[in-house]
Design a protein around this motif. Structure first.
Motif, PDB file in Angstrom:
ATOM      1  N   PRO A  75     -27.588 -17.078  -5.391  1.00  0.00           N
ATOM      2  CA  PRO A  75     -26.627 -18.193  -5.534  1.00  0.00           C
ATOM      3  C   PRO A  75     -26.443 -18.577  -6.997  1.00  0.00           C
ATOM      4  CG  PRO A  75     -28.274 -18.667  -3.847  1.00  0.00           C
ATOM      5  CD  PRO A  75     -28.731 -17.421  -4.535  1.00  0.00           C
ATOM      6  N   ASN A  76     -25.178 -18.612  -7.441  1.00  0.00           N
ATOM      7  CA  ASN A  76     -24.922 -18.937  -8.851  1.00  0.00           C
ATOM      8  C   ASN A  76     -23.836 -19.982  -9.048  1.00  0.00           C
ATOM      9  OD1 ASN A  76     -22.614 -17.369  -8.199  1.00  0.00           O
ATOM     10  ND2 ASN A  76     -22.405 -16.751 -10.339  1.00  0.00           N
ATOM     11  N   GLY A  77     -23.230 -20.476  -7.980  1.00  0.00           N
ATOM     12  CA  GLY A  77     -22.163 -21.472  -8.126  1.00  0.00           C
ATOM     13  C   GLY A  77     -22.056 -22.335  -6.882  1.00  0.00           C
ATOM     14  N   LEU A  78     -21.576 -23.577  -7.075  1.00  0.00           N
ATOM     15  CA  LEU A  78     -21.426 -24.503  -5.951  1.00  0.00           C
ATOM     16  C   LEU A  78     -20.179 -25.341  -6.168  1.00  0.00           C
ATOM     17  CD1 LEU A  78     -24.191 -26.359  -4.095  1.00  0.00           C
ATOM     18  CD2 LEU A  78     -22.304 -27.723  -4.965  1.00  0.00           C
ATOM     19  N   VAL A  79     -19.308 -25.361  -5.165  1.00  0.00           N
ATOM     20  CA  VAL A  79     -18.098 -26.184  -5.188  1.00  0.00           C
ATOM     21  C   VAL A  79     -18.304 -27.330  -4.198  1.00  0.00           C
ATOM     22  CG1 VAL A  79     -15.625 -26.269  -4.772  1.00  0.00           C
ATOM     23  CG2 VAL A  79     -16.632 -24.240  -5.815  1.00  0.00           C
ATOM     24  N   ALA A  98     -15.722 -31.001  -7.497  1.00  0.00           N
ATOM     25  CA  ALA A  98     -16.589 -30.678  -8.640  1.00  0.00           C
ATOM     26  C   ALA A  98     -17.088 -29.250  -8.488  1.00  0.00           C
ATOM     27  CB  ALA A  98     -17.776 -31.640  -8.705  1.00  0.00           C
ATOM     28  N   HIS A  99     -17.134 -28.551  -9.617  1.00  0.00           N
ATOM     29  CA  HIS A  99     -17.627 -27.167  -9.640  1.00  0.00           C
ATOM     30  C   HIS A  99     -18.881 -27.119 -10.511  1.00  0.00           C
ATOM     31  CE1 HIS A  99     -16.941 -22.684 -10.778  1.00  0.00           C
ATOM     32  NE2 HIS A  99     -17.824 -22.823  -9.823  1.00  0.00           N
ATOM     33  N   LEU A 149     -22.667 -29.058 -14.490  1.00  0.00           N
ATOM     34  CA  LEU A 149     -21.264 -29.333 -14.183  1.00  0.00           C
ATOM     35  C   LEU A 149     -20.345 -28.478 -15.049  1.00  0.00           C
ATOM     36  CD1 LEU A 149     -19.251 -31.103 -12.593  1.00  0.00           C
ATOM     37  CD2 LEU A 149     -19.336 -32.718 -14.490  1.00  0.00           C
ATOM     38  N   ARG A 150     -19.413 -27.786 -14.398  1.00  0.00           N
ATOM     39  CA  ARG A 150     -18.418 -26.984 -15.117  1.00  0.00           C
ATOM     40  C   ARG A 150     -17.062 -27.677 -15.184  1.00  0.00           C
ATOM     41  NH1 ARG A 150     -19.364 -20.827 -12.821  1.00  0.00           N
ATOM     42  NH2 ARG A 150     -21.023 -20.228 -14.267  1.00  0.00           N
ATOM     43  N   SER A 151     -16.669 -28.326 -14.078  1.00  0.00           N
ATOM     44  CA  SER A 151     -15.367 -29.006 -14.081  1.00  0.00           C
ATOM     45  C   SER A 151     -15.328 -30.047 -12.975  1.00  0.00           C
ATOM     46  CB  SER A 151     -14.226 -27.997 -13.879  1.00  0.00           C
ATOM     47  OG  SER A 151     -14.311 -27.393 -12.603  1.00  0.00           O
TER      48      SER A 151
END
Length: 325
Positions: free
Chosen positions: A181-185, A195-196, A292-294
């Protein structure tokens, strides 16, 4: 006279010897030693000497403080990146009337007023591997009223209307890369925001040492630490709205979102009061770290979405003492 002459000759010889002796070489760093084993040995010796000097200085200061007693000067506060933080203009004041008005009228106010209960749908990217599936299943045991569904190749724009029709209030999408797992929306329904996050250091329950038994179905308590700016306040409320606002203290379970240097550390614990002063805790898992990315207004839209905040690494990370959350 002969003795005096011999002594004078000795002095002249000694002076000549002192002048002819080569000077000591200038101080050099351990990195200049070319032999790897010798360099490592010298480095370890140097490290031990520094540690000894540090301990001796510490003991000396401790004795001085004990001798002075109540007259001892207060201890110096160590300098850290956190207490040297650059002041942010958007720092939230809890007593601000504008903040209170925003909290009463934003998308999450219904949760905190007890009007609605969260219903969470957890899904993955296409063709998830076993580790990502297990991560989602364990995440569903942490968040009450959470359900895991297989993606089946559907686009998010088609999934979101179906979630709204079935009265889901949140959509969580866990992405993976190289079977990890490397990302979560995190998408709030029906009107956003979205939030990404980047996911790192994910650990499943079986990988945590000295973990407790699996969590029960009790509603956990939620702890939010260090979400101080307006952006951080919004992200904190998004996390808080994932959980029902009436924790069941009988379960003694706590979900913690700890923000430090814009990294959000998630931990899930069970506690027990041993006596009036001591508390024992057991980590239940899973654990992971978010970045947090965006933050996007409305539901997920990668092409035409309006972004409130986007991480610009080279601009925002130039100063190590300035944080966004």
């Amino acid at each position: 006279a002969s003795q005096e002459g011999n002594e004078a000759e000795k002095k002249e010889v000694e002076e000549k010897m002192e002048k002819s002796e080569p000077a000591f070489p200038p101080t050099f760093s351990v990195s200049e030693i070319k032999n790897k084993q010798r360099r490592h040995l010298m480095f370890m010796k140097l490290k031990q000497e520094k540690r000894k000097q540090k301990m001796q200085l510490k003991k000396k200061k401790k004795k001085e403080r004990e001798a002075l007693g109540d007259k001892a000067p207060p201890k110096e506060i160590p300098k850290t990146i956190e207490n040297q933080r650059v002041y942010d203009e958007t720092t939230v004041d809890p007593e601000d009337e504008e903040i209170a008005f925003d909290e009463g009228t934003d998308e999450f106010s219904a949760y905190f007023n007890g009007l609605t209960n969260p219903q969470v749908l957890i899904t993955t990217s296409d063709r998830p591997r076993g580790r990502t599936v297990r991560f989602c299943e364990q995440l569903a045991t942490v968040i009450p009223n959470a359900y895991v569904y297989y993606r089946r190749g559907l686009a998010l724009k088609r999934i979101i209307p179906q979630c709204v029709a079935r009265n889901f209030t949140y959509l969580i999408v866990v992405n993976e890369d190289r079977k990890v797992p490397n990302g979560l929306v995190l998408c709030h329904l029906p009107d956003g925001p979205t939030a990404h996050f980047k996911v790192s250091s994910a650990r499943l329950r079986k990988e945590i040492k000295r973990r407790g038994k699996d969590p029960t179905e009790h509603y956990p308590e939620v702890i939010l630490n260090n979400f101080t700016t307006r952006l951080g306040h919004s992200i904190g409320r998004m996390f808080a709205a994932l959980f029902p606002q009436d924790p069941q203290f009988v379960g003694r379970q706590v979900a913690t979102f700890h923000n430090q240097r814009d990294f959000i550390f998630f931990r899930f614990h069970r506690y027990i009061f041993k006596n009036e002063k001591k508390v024992g805790i057991q980590e239940l898992g899973p654990r992971f770290t978010l970045k947090l990315r965006s933050l996007q207004k409305g539901t997920f839209d990668s092409k035409f979405g309006e972004y409130e905040w986007v991480l610009k690494r080279h601009e925002m990370d130039a100063c190590r003492r300035k944080f966004q959350l």
